[in-house]
Design a protein around this motif. Sequence first.
Motif, mmCIF file in Angstrom:
data_model
loop_
_atom_site.group_PDB
_atom_site.id
_atom_site.type_symbol
_atom_site.label_atom_id
_atom_site.label_comp_id
_atom_site.label_asym_id
_atom_site.label_seq_id
_atom_site.Cartn_x
_atom_site.Cartn_y
_atom_site.Cartn_z
ATOM 1 N N THR A 267 -14.076 -76.621 30.141
ATOM 2 C CA THR A 267 -15.082 -77.391 28.984
ATOM 3 C C THR A 267 -16.216 -78.318 29.778
ATOM 4 O O THR A 267 -16.327 -79.639 29.320
ATOM 5 N N TYR A 268 -16.909 -77.756 30.828
ATOM 6 C CA TYR A 268 -17.924 -78.493 31.465
ATOM 7 C C TYR A 268 -17.413 -79.907 31.812
ATOM 8 O O TYR A 268 -18.057 -80.808 31.796
ATOM 9 N N GLY A 269 -16.108 -79.948 32.167
ATOM 10 C CA GLY A 269 -15.610 -81.414 32.834
ATOM 11 C C GLY A 269 -15.122 -82.221 31.560
ATOM 12 O O GLY A 269 -14.882 -83.328 32.000
ATOM 13 N N ALA A 270 -15.059 -81.909 30.364
ATOM 14 C CA ALA A 270 -15.020 -82.889 29.315
ATOM 15 C C ALA A 270 -13.523 -82.485 28.597
ATOM 16 O O ALA A 270 -13.084 -81.379 28.773
ATOM 17 N N GLN A 271 -13.352 -83.726 27.985
ATOM 18 C CA GLN A 271 -12.200 -83.354 27.016
ATOM 19 C C GLN A 271 -12.343 -84.037 25.678
ATOM 20 O O GLN A 271 -12.921 -84.942 25.499
ATOM 21 N N SER A 272 -11.904 -83.259 24.573
ATOM 22 C CA SER A 272 -12.493 -83.268 23.111
ATOM 23 C C SER A 272 -11.765 -84.786 22.629
ATOM 24 O O SER A 272 -10.578 -85.219 22.979
ATOM 25 N N THR A 273 -12.679 -85.538 22.006
ATOM 26 C CA THR A 273 -12.049 -86.740 21.208
ATOM 27 C C THR A 273 -12.505 -86.516 19.902
ATOM 28 O O THR A 273 -11.605 -86.989 19.027
ATOM 29 N N MET A 274 -13.396 -86.057 19.445
ATOM 30 C CA MET A 274 -13.807 -85.930 17.863
ATOM 31 C C MET A 274 -14.825 -84.894 17.513
ATOM 32 O O MET A 274 -15.452 -84.365 18.702
ATOM 33 N N MET A 275 -14.947 -84.354 16.397
ATOM 34 C CA MET A 275 -16.000 -83.617 15.957
ATOM 35 C C MET A 275 -16.782 -84.366 14.780
ATOM 36 O O MET A 275 -15.921 -84.961 13.906
ATOM 37 N N ILE A 276 -18.038 -84.639 14.920
ATOM 38 C CA ILE A 276 -18.683 -85.064 13.784
ATOM 39 C C ILE A 276 -19.648 -84.155 12.868
ATOM 40 O O ILE A 276 -20.247 -83.239 13.864
ATOM 41 N N LYS A 277 -19.505 -84.315 11.553
ATOM 42 C CA LYS A 277 -20.163 -83.263 10.591
ATOM 43 C C LYS A 277 -21.541 -84.126 10.283
ATOM 44 O O LYS A 277 -21.582 -85.204 9.566
ATOM 45 N N VAL A 278 -22.646 -83.730 10.790
ATOM 46 C CA VAL A 278 -23.829 -84.283 10.032
ATOM 47 C C VAL A 278 -24.645 -83.479 9.314
ATOM 48 O O VAL A 278 -25.162 -82.465 9.389
ATOM 49 N N THR A 279 -24.417 -83.795 8.094
ATOM 50 C CA THR A 279 -24.933 -83.097 6.823
ATOM 51 C C THR A 279 -26.403 -83.536 6.343
ATOM 52 O O THR A 279 -26.291 -84.624 5.748
ATOM 53 N N GLY A 280 -27.349 -82.876 6.450
ATOM 54 C CA GLY A 280 -28.951 -83.509 6.188
ATOM 55 C C GLY A 280 -29.312 -82.549 4.963
ATOM 56 O O GLY A 280 -28.386 -81.747 4.429
ATOM 57 N N THR A 281 -30.863 -82.694 4.649
ATOM 58 C CA THR A 281 -31.510 -82.014 3.651
ATOM 59 C C THR A 281 -31.221 -80.421 3.838
ATOM 60 O O THR A 281 -31.202 -79.613 3.048
ATOM 61 N N ASP A 282 -31.263 -79.904 4.939
ATOM 62 C CA ASP A 282 -31.309 -78.668 5.383
ATOM 63 C C ASP A 282 -30.203 -77.865 6.091
ATOM 64 O O ASP A 282 -29.919 -76.817 5.613
ATOM 65 N N THR A 283 -29.254 -78.717 6.628
ATOM 66 C CA THR A 283 -28.174 -77.932 7.207
ATOM 67 C C THR A 283 -27.228 -78.988 7.731
ATOM 68 O O THR A 283 -27.358 -80.433 7.538
ATOM 69 N N SER A 284 -26.064 -78.492 8.195
ATOM 70 C CA SER A 284 -24.980 -79.339 8.809
ATOM 71 C C SER A 284 -25.003 -78.972 9.995
ATOM 72 O O SER A 284 -24.730 -77.685 10.473
ATOM 73 N N THR A 285 -24.830 -80.134 10.962
ATOM 74 C CA THR A 285 -24.429 -79.883 12.462
ATOM 75 C C THR A 285 -23.178 -80.214 12.656
ATOM 76 O O THR A 285 -22.840 -81.686 12.345
ATOM 77 N N ILE A 286 -22.314 -79.515 13.508
ATOM 78 C CA ILE A 286 -21.148 -80.102 13.877
ATOM 79 C C ILE A 286 -21.380 -80.604 15.383
ATOM 80 O O ILE A 286 -21.398 -79.808 16.190
ATOM 81 N N ILE A 287 -20.991 -81.678 15.736
ATOM 82 C CA ILE A 287 -20.904 -82.221 17.074
ATOM 83 C C ILE A 287 -19.772 -82.294 18.029
ATOM 84 O O ILE A 287 -18.838 -82.890 17.325
ATOM 85 N N PHE A 288 -19.607 -81.725 18.949
ATOM 86 C CA PHE A 288 -18.324 -82.043 19.622
ATOM 87 C C PHE A 288 -18.695 -83.304 20.632
ATOM 88 O O PHE A 288 -19.640 -83.379 21.151
ATOM 89 N N MET A 289 -17.679 -84.051 20.447
ATOM 90 C CA MET A 289 -17.498 -85.306 21.225
ATOM 91 C C MET A 289 -16.532 -85.298 22.147
ATOM 92 O O MET A 289 -15.161 -85.119 21.735
ATOM 93 N N GLY A 290 -16.775 -85.253 23.505
ATOM 94 C CA GLY A 290 -15.939 -85.118 24.644
ATOM 95 C C GLY A 290 -16.131 -86.362 25.338
ATOM 96 O O GLY A 290 -17.342 -86.916 25.522
ATOM 97 N N ASP A 291 -15.010 -86.743 26.371
ATOM 98 C CA ASP A 291 -15.065 -87.627 27.367
ATOM 99 C C ASP A 291 -15.126 -86.901 28.743
ATOM 100 O O ASP A 291 -14.214 -86.004 28.940
#
Length: 341
Positions: A267-291
């Motif tokens: 996982t490129y040296g990271a460990q998951s902690t959360m996913m955030i959904k950013v919903t805007g006017t055009d699309t939704s992006t899901i961000i992987f948050m890792g430590d």
Amino acid sequence: MKKNYFLILVPAILSVCFTGCVTGKKNKSVAVSSIQPGAVWPDDKGNHVQAHGGGIIKIKNVYYWYGEERRQGLDSNTRYVSCYTSNDLTNWKFEGDVLKLTDPEHLGRRWVLERPKVFYNAATNKYVMYLHIDDASYKLASVAIAVSDAPDGNFRYVKMFRPLGHESRDIGQFIDDDGTAYLVFEDRPFGFRIAKLSADYMGVEKEMSLVKEHMEGGAIVHYDGLYYAIGSALTGWKANPNKYATAPSLEGPWSDFKDIAPPMSNTYGAQSTMMIKVTGTDTSTIIFMGDIWRPRTQWDSRYLWMPLQIGGGKLWLPEPKPWVIDIKTGKWKYSINGITN
Ligand code: GAL
């Protein structure tokens, strides 16, 4: 001689470029122009963000990032939870340590406070923080709750318990699109559980799923009609190949777990902690948050945030590179001028 100057000057110039423009105001504030996985992440004062094992909530237009405060020089008997605010997920203002706890349950030296997650309860107008509380040997395996009237504290300690009577170590938070709040917790003998919070969030009320996979750093996102759960293997601070599964409902059935990145990369040296959904006017992006943990120099632990490739039951973490997000449209792109360190 020349070489030595170079060694001093070049990193200094790069770090100024990286932290962006420094405004001429009295209180110098630092602007960050892109999200740089694995790099030092300067807050508004230029200090590396200390919000490890963290979680994020959005209240109106403000994102609140809570996490483990691990800066150097802290009182070794006290545990601290930090809070940062942002309008763009890129520039973070340090709001202070919103919880300071000195061994509230007499757990002894090296007691543990990890992975704080804050939920806002609209009915009670309270901010309810869940955290993993433990003794030095991680045998207590419990959650604790602290409450505040405001998102930026101060939080006051309320109680500790085992959710639904089960062991609980790493915790994650999930708020569904309908606003329902869930706790994800690792239950060592069985796997991990997803459970709904009570109406006032002061307790864990109903189990949705027991996922019989031994996983930590559990995180969930609801995207395009499917639930995606990610987590890491149980290798402590050492990175491992994180995996994901999907289900049509939080009650399952959950699919088999698959890699989210090339397994060799851990996982490129990271460990998951959360996913955030950013919903805007055009699309939704899901961000992987890792430590990216640095166990011997925890204050220097880094973050790996990247937009996920997600949809149709598949999820993939692209190779980390600097990127930018437009919160209004929900769109992201790679940053061409990004400088990593
Ligand atoms: C990790 C866990 C961290 C911390 C660490 C201690 O697996 O995700 O939150 O508990 O182990 O070794």
